[in-house]
Design a protein around this motif. Structure first.
Motif, PDB file in Angstrom:
ATOM      1  N   LYS A   7       0.711  -1.168  -0.084  1.00 20.86           N
ATOM      2  CA  LYS A   7       0.100   0.040  -0.204  1.00 20.86           C
ATOM      3  C   LYS A   7       0.580   1.272  -0.011  1.00 20.86           C
ATOM      4  O   LYS A   7       0.781   2.138  -0.682  1.00 20.86           O
ATOM      5  CB  LYS A   7      -1.113   0.161   1.069  1.00 20.86           C
ATOM      6  CG  LYS A   7      -2.065   1.087   1.151  1.00 20.86           C
ATOM      7  CD  LYS A   7      -2.966   0.689   2.345  1.00 20.86           C
ATOM      8  CE  LYS A   7      -3.702   1.765   2.589  1.00 20.86           C
ATOM      9  NZ  LYS A   7      -4.669   1.690   3.619  1.00 20.86           N
ATOM     10  N   LYS A   8       1.873   1.380   0.723  1.00 20.27           N
ATOM     11  CA  LYS A   8       2.856   2.273   0.657  1.00 20.27           C
ATOM     12  C   LYS A   8       3.524   2.552  -0.669  1.00 20.27           C
ATOM     13  O   LYS A   8       3.789   3.785  -0.996  1.00 20.27           O
ATOM     14  CB  LYS A   8       3.894   2.216   1.798  1.00 20.27           C
ATOM     15  CG  LYS A   8       3.388   2.585   3.207  1.00 20.27           C
ATOM     16  CD  LYS A   8       4.403   2.616   4.264  1.00 20.27           C
ATOM     17  CE  LYS A   8       3.928   3.137   5.483  1.00 20.27           C
ATOM     18  NZ  LYS A   8       4.938   3.745   6.391  1.00 20.27           N
TER      19      LYS A   8
ATOM     20  N   VAL B   6       2.567   1.775  -3.582  1.00 21.86           N
ATOM     21  CA  VAL B   6       1.621   2.206  -4.567  1.00 21.86           C
ATOM     22  C   VAL B   6       1.242   3.621  -4.237  1.00 21.86           C
ATOM     23  O   VAL B   6       0.937   4.542  -5.487  1.00 21.86           O
ATOM     24  CB  VAL B   6       0.222   1.565  -4.278  1.00 21.86           C
ATOM     25  CG1 VAL B   6      -0.866   1.948  -5.240  1.00 21.86           C
ATOM     26  CG2 VAL B   6       0.300   0.164  -4.747  1.00 21.86           C
ATOM     27  N   LYS B   7       1.102   4.082  -3.036  1.00 19.11           N
ATOM     28  CA  LYS B   7       0.928   5.564  -2.781  1.00 19.11           C
ATOM     29  C   LYS B   7       2.304   6.168  -3.258  1.00 19.11           C
ATOM     30  O   LYS B   7       2.843   7.054  -3.701  1.00 19.11           O
ATOM     31  CB  LYS B   7       0.786   5.968  -1.393  1.00 19.11           C
ATOM     32  CG  LYS B   7      -0.590   5.468  -0.976  1.00 19.11           C
ATOM     33  CD  LYS B   7      -0.887   6.068   0.142  1.00 19.11           C
ATOM     34  CE  LYS B   7      -2.155   5.890   0.769  1.00 19.11           C
ATOM     35  NZ  LYS B   7      -2.823   6.216   2.148  1.00 19.11           N
TER      36      LYS B   7
END
Length: 66
Positions: free
Chosen positions: A62-63, A65-66
């Protein structure tokens, strides 16, 4: 209710039922050992680590992708 005609039929059914009882008892022994293994602390620790690893990799992805 079953009606028997000979003693051989009775003996056959008694032997069959005894074998079925013994098989069921052995299956219970196997289930007991499986449950005993599942309740060991090491098994719990492995399960917790597996879920923590999945959750951590999800957060890392998730990190990224951001």
């Amino acid at each position: 209710m079953k009606h028997y005609r000979t003693f051989n039929e009775i003996e056959y059914d008694l032997k069959r039922l005894n074998l079925e009882r013994q098989i069921a008892f052995e299956e219970l022994k196997g289930i007991r050992s499986d449950v005993k293994e599942d309740l060991k602390p090491l098994h719990w620790l492995q399960t917790v680590l597996k879920y923590v690893t999945k959750y951590g990799s999800f957060l890392l992805l998730k990190k990224i992708v951001k």
